[in-house]
Design a protein around this motif. Structure first.
Motif, short mmCIF file in Angstrom:
data_model
loop_
_atom_site.label_atom_id
_atom_site.label_comp_id
_atom_site.label_asym_id
_atom_site.label_seq_id
_atom_site.Cartn_x
_atom_site.Cartn_y
_atom_site.Cartn_z
N ALA A 1 5.78 3.54 7.97
CA ALA A 1 5.53 2.39 7.10
C ALA A 1 6.83 1.78 6.61
N ALA A 2 7.89 2.59 6.47
CA ALA A 2 9.16 2.08 5.96
C ALA A 2 9.70 0.97 6.85
N THR A 3 9.36 1.01 8.13
CA THR A 3 9.86 -0.02 9.04
C THR A 3 9.24 -1.38 8.78
N LYS A 4 8.14 -1.41 8.02
CA LYS A 4 7.48 -2.69 7.75
C LYS A 4 8.37 -3.67 7.00
N TYR A 5 9.34 -3.10 6.28
CA TYR A 5 10.17 -3.96 5.45
C TYR A 5 11.23 -4.65 6.28
N ASP B 1 0.83 -1.22 0.00
CA ASP B 1 0.00 0.00 0.00
C ASP B 1 0.85 1.26 0.00
N TYR B 2 1.98 1.21 -0.70
CA TYR B 2 2.94 2.29 -0.57
C TYR B 2 2.31 3.66 -0.79
N PHE B 3 1.45 3.78 -1.83
CA PHE B 3 0.91 5.11 -2.15
C PHE B 3 -0.11 5.58 -1.12
N ARG B 4 -0.69 4.60 -0.39
CA ARG B 4 -1.57 5.02 0.70
C ARG B 4 -0.76 5.68 1.82
#
Lengths: 387, 273
Positions: B225-229, B63-66
């Motif tokens: 969100a970047a930490t999700k990776y 959902d990157y753009f979200r």
């Protein structure tokens, strides 16, 4: 074109009182000068008329209407600010056009163009119209500020030291120009200055203001020749008036004065009943005698009745010079021609035109009288009739 | 003399080159990582088989753009609120005299003193009770701690530089207060307002602690969100690099576009000359 009235106006800033119960009437079409030292309340008075500040007490009337509750925008006044207050992001043209573009005084662009050109020609700034205020000299900025006020036809022009930052030549030019313009526009003008020459030459009437109070009100000559106290006498006149501490001596059917610095000299006064009557009523014998620098005369040879002193300073101020003599501890200023051969510390003999002296109460510093008072009153009355 | 000058020039350029490498290499390294597969991640440096698989994974399969949209809403919203409330506040602090004025001004500035981690825990409790946890409004509100002080202090300086007589002159010219505000004052404070607002946007965009603890389920700004990776047992460095590169883009673009105005706006006064 309106009469301006202030009735019991008091303006305070916190604990300081900037205007204290000022009552003033400026006639329609009059050129009225407010004159006083820095911090006297001159600008505050203008701001109260313009509506930028609202007095705590009293009424401001423009054209007979009480305007205390009227916004500056609705009072139809034009004001020139001491620091110009030009809009820095607008060109000279837009600055001058600004009042004519406001919702209150709206005019079409064609009219504005003509009006701005007319004012620019008057102020000699036609070639600067595309520039920004930051690209102008102080004198040019001041003329733009004047132009912005002159571009419309207000009830009253309020001018806060508009010539203060101009160079001497331009100032003299603008001074006569302003006077002519005011006569041509026939608009009530209130002009603030701390320059005695400007006050004298421009004002139909002058109000002397000090510590937030009107000290004296009258024509220039009236105030110059009959200052109501020593403060006004010192303010009006350059070089400053000489104030000498004297004692009144009664005898021989008249009065004479003795200056404290030269007790051996008795100066006899010409007979003058009106003046002597006032001397009679004084409770004390010490008075201050005011001698304008042009009414004190120097001699380099001993003269009958002259007081001896030494030359303290000699300075040239344009088309005349000021010779300062030291007598006892007092410095006495006299007008002298330029290029007078004089050495410092040489002997000088001084005489006074005692019939031109102004006498003040040594205690209260209030005006007592002068010899030719009746003549001056007549002159003032004639001037008042003319204005 | 000339030899000395040349030496000076060489040393100066060498110094600048070292600084440029120091400043830019991490960015370059991040971009390089985005093109590496997981297999080559730790075994190669500059020579590898470039692949777009990380981009595909991040941009198309998550959902990157979200997240980007969430970031734009909270950072943009925070700046808009700060401008709407901060400019009048700055005007009041510059123009009016009231009791404790300087204390209030300092209080506003002091919001920036406390470390975010210090205030975020009590804020979490409060937000939870008030129902602000994990809402746009909640984040925009807390971001005022970041953006409001900066805008107020920069714009206040601009207002103070505008002499009050200019406002008086406009009043006498026949303008109402609102017209004066928009025609005279806003153009004069614009450099400072634009520079400080853009800087605030970047600060809000980069904020990590607040969104990490006060949001994260429905609303996830890109920094969080970047930490999700970072998965449980594997770390997809390549995907993280893609996420980070994209999230850094707005800041970099803004900074380059407004570089000149940024320095001028924050260091110059409103009325010059």
């Amino acid at each position: 074109m309106a009469k301006i009235e202030l009735i019991g106006v008091t303006k305070r800033f916190g604990k300081t009182t900037a205007l204290n119960n000022v009552t003033l009437e400026v006639h329609d079409k009059e050129f009225f000068v407010l004159f006083g030292p820095a911090g006297a309340g001159k600008t505050t008075l203008l701001n109260n008329i313009a509506g930028i500040q609202i007095p705590e007490e009293g009424m401001v009337k423009i054209g007979g209407q009480i305007v205390n509750q009227v916004d500056p925008a609705e009072r139809n006044v034009a004001m020139v600010f001491e620091n110009y207050a030009l809009y820095p992001h607008m060109t000279v043209y837009d600055n001058i056009a600004s009042p004519l573009r406001s919702p209150r005084y709206k005019k079409d662009e064609g009219y504005i163009k003509d009006a701005v050109q007319r004012v620019a020609a008057l102020m000699k700034i036609e070639m600067l119209l595309e520039r920004l205020p930051s690209q102008l000299s102080n004198g040019q900025r001041q003329r733009v500020a004047l132009g912005r006020a002159l571009v419309r036809e207000p009830n009253v022009f309020l001018m806060d030291e508009p010539l203060a930052h101009l160079d001497a030549k331009l100032r003299n030019h603008m001074r006569s120009e302003l006077k002519e313009m005011q006569a041509a526009f026939a608009t009530t003008s209130i002009y603030v200055t701390h320059d005695f020459m400007e006050a004298m030459s421009l004002g139909d009437r002058i109000a002397i203001i000090n510590n937030g109070e009107i000290v004296q009100l009258g024509t220039g000559d009236e105030i110059y020749y009959m200052p109501c106290n020593e403060f006004v006498a010192q303010l009006m006149g350059d070089p400053e008036i000489n104030l000498l501490s004297c004692r009144l001596v009664k005898g021989d059917g008249g009065y004479s004065v003795v200056w404290d610095e030269a007790p051996e000299h008795r100066m006899f006064m010409p007979a003058n009943n009106a003046l002597f009557d006032r001397f009679e009523k004084l409770s004390r014998a010490d008075i201050h005698m005011g001698i304008r620098p042009q009414n004190a005369h120097y001699h380099f040879e001993p003269v009958e009745g002259a007081i001896r002193g030494t030359v303290y300073a000699f300075e040239t101020i344009g088309n005349k010079s000021v010779l300062t003599a030291q007598i006892g501890d007092t410095h006495l200023r006299m007008i002298a021609p330029n290029g007078l051969p004089v050495n410092l510390d040489q002997d000088v003999y001084v005489t006074f035109d005692i019939d031109r002296a102004i006498f003040f109460d040594a205690g209260s510093t209030e005006y007592i009288g002068r010899f030719d008072e009746a003549a001056i009153r007549e002159l003032a009355a004639a001037q008042a009739k003319e204005a | 003399m000339t030899a000395q000058k040349r030496l000076y020039s060489i040393l100066k350029n060498a110094g600048l080159a070292i600084y440029a490498i120091f400043a830019l290499f991490p960015l370059l390294w991040m971009v390089l990582l985005t093109f590496k597969s997981d297999a080559e991640m730790l075994t190669t440096t500059f020579v590898f088989h470039p692949t777009l698989v990380n981009y595909e994974e991040v941009l198309l399969k998550t959902d990157y753009f979200r997240y980007i949209k969430d970031s734009i809403i909270v950072a943009g919203g925070a700046v808009i609120i700060s401008v709407l409330a901060g400019v009048p506040a700055a005007y009041a602090l510059a123009r009016y005299n009231f009791k404790k004025k300087e204390d209030i001004a300092f209080q506003i500035l002091s919001f920036k003193f406390a470390p975010e981690i210090l205030v975020v825990l009590p804020l979490y409790m409060i937000y939870d009770k008030l129902g602000l946890y994990d809402t746009y409004f909640g984040l925009i509100w807390v971001y005022q701690l970041i953006s409001m002080p900066l805008i107020i202090w920069v714009v206040r300086g601009y207002f103070e530089d505008i002499s009050v007589e200019i406002e008086h002159a406009a009043q006498v010219d026949g303008y109402s207060w609102w017209q004066i505000f928009f025609k005279i004052l806003v153009p004069l404070i614009r450099p400072g307002l634009v520079a400080s607002a853009l800087l605030c946007f970047i600060f809000a965009w980069n904020s990590f602690t607040f969104p990490l603890l006060l949001a994260g389920i429905k609303i996830e700004p890109i920094t969080v969100a970047a930490t999700k990776y970072l998965a449980q047992n594997t770390v997809h460095y390549g995907q993280m690099a893609v996420a980070a590169t994209f999230s850094a883009l707005p800041s970099i673009i803004f900074a380059i576009c407004i570089q000149k105005h940024l320095v001028r706006g924050l260091s110059f006064g409103a009325v010059k000359g």
